[in-house]
Design an enzyme around this catalytic site. Sequence first.
Site, mmCIF file in Angstrom:
data_model
loop_
_atom_site.group_PDB
_atom_site.id
_atom_site.type_symbol
_atom_site.label_atom_id
_atom_site.label_comp_id
_atom_site.label_asym_id
_atom_site.label_seq_id
_atom_site.Cartn_x
_atom_site.Cartn_y
_atom_site.Cartn_z
ATOM 1 N N TYR A 36 -6.708 0.371 -6.904
ATOM 2 C CA TYR A 36 -6.117 -0.945 -6.629
ATOM 3 C C TYR A 36 -5.335 -0.981 -5.304
ATOM 4 C CZ TYR A 36 -1.869 0.431 -9.506
ATOM 5 O OH TYR A 36 -0.771 1.007 -10.066
ATOM 6 N N GLU A 37 -5.093 -2.160 -4.839
ATOM 7 C CA GLU A 37 -4.458 -2.389 -3.532
ATOM 8 C C GLU A 37 -5.299 -1.755 -2.411
ATOM 9 O OE1 GLU A 37 -2.138 -4.736 -1.832
ATOM 10 O OE2 GLU A 37 -1.536 -4.391 -3.907
ATOM 11 N N GLY A 38 -6.615 -1.853 -2.565
ATOM 12 C CA GLY A 38 -7.528 -1.300 -1.550
ATOM 13 C C GLY A 38 -7.946 0.108 -1.932
ATOM 14 N N GLN A 41 -9.009 2.217 2.597
ATOM 15 C CA GLN A 41 -7.943 2.873 3.372
ATOM 16 C C GLN A 41 -8.548 3.707 4.509
ATOM 17 O OE1 GLN A 41 -5.048 1.793 2.518
ATOM 18 N NE2 GLN A 41 -5.932 0.894 0.676
ATOM 19 N N ARG A 95 0.825 -1.218 0.000
ATOM 20 C CA ARG A 95 0.000 0.000 0.000
ATOM 21 C C ARG A 95 0.852 1.258 0.000
ATOM 22 N NH1 ARG A 95 -5.290 -1.804 3.669
ATOM 23 N NH2 ARG A 95 -6.216 -2.945 1.928
#
Lengths: 250, 605
Positions: B442-444, B449, B300
Amino acid sequence: MKVLVPVKRVVDSNVKVRAKADETGVDLANVKMAMNPFDEIAVEEAVRLKEKGVATEVVVVSCGPAICQETLRKALEVGADRAILVDVGDIEVQPLAVAKLLKALVAKEAPQLVIAGKQAIDDDANQVGQMLAALQGWPQAAFASKVEVSDGKARVTREVDGGLETLEVPLPAVITADLRLNEPRYAKLPDVMKAKKKPLDATTPAELGVDVAPRLKTLKVSDPPKRQGGGKVADVADLVNKLKNEAKVI
Amino acid sequence: MSTYAAPLNDMRFLMNEIAGLKDILSLPAFADTVDADTVDSILEEAAKFAAEQIDPINIIGDRKQSPKWDNGVVTVSPEYKKVYKLFCENGWHAMPGNQEFGGQGLPSLVNFAVNEMWRSASIAFALCPMLTMGAVHAIEHHASDELKQKYLPKMIDGTWGGTMNLTEPQAGSDLTAIRTKAVPRGDGAYLITGTKIFITWGEHDMAENLVHLVLARLPNSDPGLKGISLFLVPKFLANDDGSLGARNDLICSAIEHKLGIKGSATAVMSYGDKTGAIGWLIGKEGNGVAYMFTMMNHARIHVGLEGIAVAERAYQHALAYARERIQGAIIGDAESKTKPKPILFHPDVRRLLMDMKSRTEALRAIGYFAAGQMDIARSADPAVARKAQAYVELLTPIVKGWSTESSIDITSEGVQVHGGTGFIEETGAAQYYRDCRITAIYEGTTAIQANDYIGRKTAREVNKETGETGFTARALYKEVAAFADELAKDAKLGDIGKELQEAARALIDTTEWAVKTYGPEPQVASAGSVPYLKLGGIVLGGWLLAKSARIAQKKLDAGATDGYYKGKIATTRYYAKHWLVQAQALKREITEGGPSVLGLDEPLF
């Protein structure tokens, strides 16, 4: 065979230089510095000679203030074996002084070949290589665009007005590198990491017994005059007329 | 067109003055690896490589020759191939790897700075090594020695690539919905069948083999997250001597048409269409998602870095245009009517550029601070290590969520500086705007977050000894407030200190509200979570800028003449007057606005 390569720390070629307000020189405050590009080419050529098995050791030298160690380290990162700093302190070291310092180092190191950049991009003097050859009584081949070394001789192709000239010089000799001799490589990360462990010795003009006092005096450094706007010509006849009568070139 | 020049002065300043490079280099983990001079050389060489090799191919991948799919085979442009090869040969690919397998073992902080350069030059290209290194970390931490020895050296040097296969059509943010199956073959291997989507660089011809890490379910496993395991599934099976063996039963069945990062191939992967793709279990059964989580902070923070990097690139691009483009007389400058000046002199163009510059520097400061904390978390002193790790945890959603969200605004401002030509692809401004859009997804996503930030990292973080909730956040914001109090008294920077004081107070008040509200009114807290993330990002960015400004002022007072220091102070002052002032409004938005988010009944939409 040992190869000696002198390198100079100069203003980075991407920097737009300006004259100091008092016109005593180029303003170097907070300006990015780098290895003279022609010296990068010289280092690259020496390293390639080593990779071909022609040279056994590449020694780089810089004559300048202590910070030139940074420049030497760049050479070590791309494959030079060891470095020598000739710490001249803050004085301006001029071509003849550099040539004499190199002569003293040649006496100590006994290289068979010195490859220098053809000139430094700051003062554009284009003198050190030639002066060193003269002081040593060695043959010289300046502005090399191709170098082949075998049987104690170097065949050097040089770029001259109107074409290429090939010289053969017996070693030991001085060669100066021109722009098209090679394309310097990028340093590889593992070599960057290892460069700090390579030997970097320091000496001084006094230790080498060389007087480096400046012999040239800079009278004034000023920015080039601002360009005046050009004019448009009406037709070819007008152009010819202007070239003939105003510019007087035809 | 502009050329990228790594902001080495800001990078060095942040590394040395804000992130604690000196202390990091003296940690036992790094003391024998690298020193400050070498770090400097690394930054310079990386800057050169990024500018001369990677930056020029960014446009090629986007608009001239994007990856092409043909019958399962993906071909990239020759330029991408050439740069990838040189990138690997010159040791940059291996840089973040473990020394045992051919990497350099450098501090996270140094990797972070170098990675910023790759991403500024081209996010699409840099994703390839980034994904490989993500897979490398998973294998390194969780796989058997046999798998490590077989796969890591070639993955670390880039000969083989790596990918991460999580998402499926029905399983996006919610991984419990994963259906890909893994059946034991009886000899230690498994047969994998299923479809994975959004696989970044899932197929390409830059590396000779690809090692896919695939989340899949074993037969009769727990239906939740605990039933998911992680498998290593190579494109070509590797022989024991490391040579390539048979082609595995997996294929890239399509690549996506995307808004941005078009230089990278985003693959749909089909596993086991014929007999089942052969794979090996990484670690223990049922731990797949847990393994993914151990890499989460790292992954992240690195996506956050993409936001910082592309914002920087867009700023440089806009600045170059603003210096060159001449248009219109400048308001309040009579001379400009006869002697035209570039648009940089228009007050609103100035505002756009100041906004881009100050926000990018604020984001970079948080990012580098967090990266430094990752290294300090390896300190031998357990108290120091624990505090640093807690900061990493807290800052991760901010670096990820706020840097990427901001990059969308900043690159949009970059388009705006260009006027009409910014909307035309040839100028290049639009690409940065398109490329960064994915980073907030992407990646959360940003919502994930923000929920992580307000929930797990704040309201649900309980000190085991004292029972205090949100103690890391509280401690950090107290530090910010104390610094602000001190700076408010500063003769030269007091105005910045006062803005920071008020903003810190707003963040502290809102945090108290969040801690109180999260339990009893989770929907209200969740509705305010993204603005809360924004508030945290703005205030922490302001804090680190203000710290930087104070150091810069000290250097100037001591006789430094570098324009960088003056620039840092001016930039911080702009940020204080334009961004820190927003903290008060955000506090009200968060603490009072929640119910109105939920105020419209569903049928009325």
